[in-house]
Design a protein around this motif. Structure first.
Motif, PDB file in Angstrom:
ATOM      1  N   ASN A 197     -14.067   5.979  -5.861  1.00  9.21           N
ATOM      2  CA  ASN A 197     -13.405   6.213  -7.149  1.00  9.21           C
ATOM      3  C   ASN A 197     -12.696   7.566  -7.210  1.00  9.21           C
ATOM      4  N   LYS A 198     -12.053   7.947  -6.112  1.00  8.32           N
ATOM      5  CA  LYS A 198     -11.361   9.236  -6.045  1.00  8.32           C
ATOM      6  C   LYS A 198      -9.931   9.151  -6.571  1.00  8.32           C
ATOM      7  N   GLY A 199      -9.482   7.950  -6.956  1.00  8.02           N
ATOM      8  CA  GLY A 199      -8.150   7.835  -7.526  1.00  8.02           C
ATOM      9  C   GLY A 199      -7.349   6.694  -6.940  1.00  8.02           C
ATOM     10  N   HIS A 200      -6.055   6.755  -7.207  1.00 10.28           N
ATOM     11  CA  HIS A 200      -5.140   5.720  -6.727  1.00 10.28           C
ATOM     12  C   HIS A 200      -3.764   6.355  -6.556  1.00 10.28           C
ATOM     13  N   GLY A 201      -2.856   5.604  -5.957  1.00  5.61           N
ATOM     14  CA  GLY A 201      -1.517   6.139  -5.768  1.00  5.61           C
ATOM     15  C   GLY A 201      -0.606   5.129  -5.122  1.00  5.61           C
ATOM     16  N   SER A 202       0.561   5.604  -4.741  1.00  4.94           N
ATOM     17  CA  SER A 202       1.530   4.759  -4.062  1.00  4.94           C
ATOM     18  C   SER A 202       2.314   5.615  -3.083  1.00  4.94           C
ATOM     19  N   MET A 203       2.914   4.955  -2.112  1.00  2.00           N
ATOM     20  CA  MET A 203       3.754   5.639  -1.133  1.00  2.00           C
ATOM     21  C   MET A 203       4.720   4.636  -0.533  1.00  2.00           C
ATOM     22  N   PRO A 204       5.812   5.119   0.017  1.00  2.00           N
ATOM     23  CA  PRO A 204       6.733   4.211   0.703  1.00  2.00           C
ATOM     24  C   PRO A 204       6.056   3.591   1.930  1.00  2.00           C
ATOM     25  N   VAL A 205       6.411   2.362   2.236  1.00  2.00           N
ATOM     26  CA  VAL A 205       5.850   1.679   3.403  1.00  2.00           C
ATOM     27  C   VAL A 205       6.125   2.494   4.661  1.00  2.00           C
ATOM     28  N   ASP A 206       7.313   3.074   4.762  1.00  2.00           N
ATOM     29  CA  ASP A 206       7.658   3.874   5.938  1.00  2.00           C
ATOM     30  C   ASP A 206       6.693   5.042   6.135  1.00  2.00           C
ATOM     31  N   HIS A 207       6.252   5.643   5.037  1.00  2.00           N
ATOM     32  CA  HIS A 207       5.304   6.759   5.151  1.00  2.00           C
ATOM     33  C   HIS A 207       3.932   6.266   5.608  1.00  2.00           C
ATOM     34  N   LEU A 208       3.511   5.121   5.091  1.00  2.00           N
ATOM     35  CA  LEU A 208       2.246   4.535   5.542  1.00  2.00           C
ATOM     36  C   LEU A 208       2.305   4.255   7.041  1.00  2.00           C
ATOM     37  N   LEU A 209       3.403   3.682   7.496  1.00  2.47           N
ATOM     38  CA  LEU A 209       3.561   3.401   8.932  1.00  2.47           C
ATOM     39  C   LEU A 209       3.558   4.688   9.747  1.00  2.47           C
ATOM     40  N   TYR A 210       4.147   5.750   9.207  1.00  2.00           N
ATOM     41  CA  TYR A 210       4.138   7.055   9.870  1.00  2.00           C
ATOM     42  C   TYR A 210       2.708   7.589   9.997  1.00  2.00           C
ATOM     43  N   LEU A 211       1.923   7.481   8.918  1.00  2.00           N
ATOM     44  CA  LEU A 211       0.528   7.943   8.962  1.00  2.00           C
ATOM     45  C   LEU A 211      -0.291   7.140   9.965  1.00  2.00           C
ATOM     46  N   LEU A 212      -0.010   5.851  10.059  1.00  2.97           N
ATOM     47  CA  LEU A 212      -0.703   5.009  11.038  1.00  2.97           C
ATOM     48  C   LEU A 212      -0.310   5.402  12.460  1.00  2.97           C
ATOM     49  N   LYS A 213       0.964   5.656  12.668  1.00  2.00           N
ATOM     50  CA  LYS A 213       1.460   6.035  13.989  1.00  2.00           C
ATOM     51  C   LYS A 213       0.842   7.357  14.446  1.00  2.00           C
ATOM     52  N   LYS A 214       0.706   8.311  13.502  1.00  6.39           N
ATOM     53  CA  LYS A 214       0.110   9.607  13.822  1.00  6.39           C
ATOM     54  C   LYS A 214      -1.417   9.550  13.913  1.00  6.39           C
ATOM     55  N   LYS A 215      -1.982   8.396  13.574  1.00  2.18           N
ATOM     56  CA  LYS A 215      -3.438   8.197  13.579  1.00  2.18           C
ATOM     57  C   LYS A 215      -4.139   9.012  12.497  1.00  2.18           C
ATOM     58  N   ASP A 216      -3.408   9.344  11.417  1.00  2.00           N
ATOM     59  CA  ASP A 216      -4.030   9.995  10.265  1.00  2.00           C
ATOM     60  C   ASP A 216      -4.826   8.968   9.465  1.00  2.00           C
ATOM     61  N   LEU A 217      -4.406   7.722   9.546  1.00  2.00           N
ATOM     62  CA  LEU A 217      -5.132   6.588   8.959  1.00  2.00           C
ATOM     63  C   LEU A 217      -5.435   5.611  10.070  1.00  2.00           C
ATOM     64  N   THR A 218      -6.664   5.110  10.083  1.00  2.00           N
ATOM     65  CA  THR A 218      -7.018   4.095  11.074  1.00  2.00           C
ATOM     66  C   THR A 218      -7.623   2.896  10.347  1.00  2.00           C
ATOM     67  N   PRO A 219      -7.165   1.692  10.696  1.00  2.00           N
ATOM     68  CA  PRO A 219      -7.700   0.498  10.027  1.00  2.00           C
ATOM     69  C   PRO A 219      -9.197   0.358  10.277  1.00  2.00           C
ATOM     70  N   ILE A 220      -9.900  -0.017   9.244  1.00  2.00           N
ATOM     71  CA  ILE A 220     -11.329  -0.310   9.372  1.00  2.00           C
ATOM     72  C   ILE A 220     -11.442  -1.801   9.622  1.00  2.00           C
ATOM     73  N   THR A 221     -12.038  -2.165  10.728  1.00  2.00           N
ATOM     74  CA  THR A 221     -12.149  -3.564  11.090  1.00  2.00           C
ATOM     75  C   THR A 221     -13.115  -4.264  10.156  1.00  2.00           C
ATOM     76  N   ASN A 222     -12.688  -5.397   9.670  1.00  2.00           N
ATOM     77  CA  ASN A 222     -13.520  -6.196   8.780  1.00  2.00           C
ATOM     78  C   ASN A 222     -14.666  -6.803   9.589  1.00  2.00           C
ATOM     79  N   ARG A 223     -15.885  -6.413   9.280  1.00  2.00           N
ATOM     80  CA  ARG A 223     -17.041  -6.891  10.036  1.00  2.00           C
ATOM     81  C   ARG A 223     -17.199  -8.405   9.943  1.00  2.00           C
ATOM     82  N   ARG A 224     -16.848  -8.971   8.807  1.00  2.00           N
ATOM     83  CA  ARG A 224     -16.971 -10.410   8.629  1.00  2.00           C
ATOM     84  C   ARG A 224     -16.051 -11.152   9.609  1.00  2.00           C
ATOM     85  N   LYS A 225     -14.819 -10.666   9.774  1.00  2.00           N
ATOM     86  CA  LYS A 225     -13.883 -11.282  10.717  1.00  2.00           C
ATOM     87  C   LYS A 225     -14.399 -11.168  12.141  1.00  2.00           C
TER      88      LYS A 225
END
Length: 81
Positions: free
Chosen positions: A42-70
């Motif tokens: 519950n630290k908040g919410h926000g929005s960003m351009p898709v390109d920025h999200l892809l940039y953060l993923l490319k830089k490894k600042d964000l890493t997907p958490i694998t769904n354990r159920r899958k």
């Protein structure tokens, strides 16, 4: 890269300050070139351009958490098949 709603990402320690010290970020909506997200604990919410999200993923600042159920489902299908 397709961005799926409900995907949860872990935020690296060095970037947590940019996200209210949250540990996770979950995509809740995508509208054209903007994604909306909520932050873990519950630290908040926000929005960003898709390109920025892809940039953060490319830089490894964000890493997907694998769904354990899958993962469990895929493992059980391998054993059955």
């Amino acid at each position: 890269m397709k961005i799926e709603l409900g995907t949860e990402y872990e935020i690296i320690e060095e970037r947590k300050g940019h996200f209210n010290s949250a540990e996770t970020l979950t995509i809740i909506r995508q509208s054209r070139n903007v994604v909306q997200f909520i932050l873990g604990n519950n630290k908040g919410h926000g929005s960003m351009p898709v390109d920025h999200l892809l940039y953060l993923l490319k830089k490894k600042d964000l890493t997907p958490i694998t769904n354990r159920r899958k993962l469990l489902k895929a493992e059980s299908e391998e054993k059955i098949g």
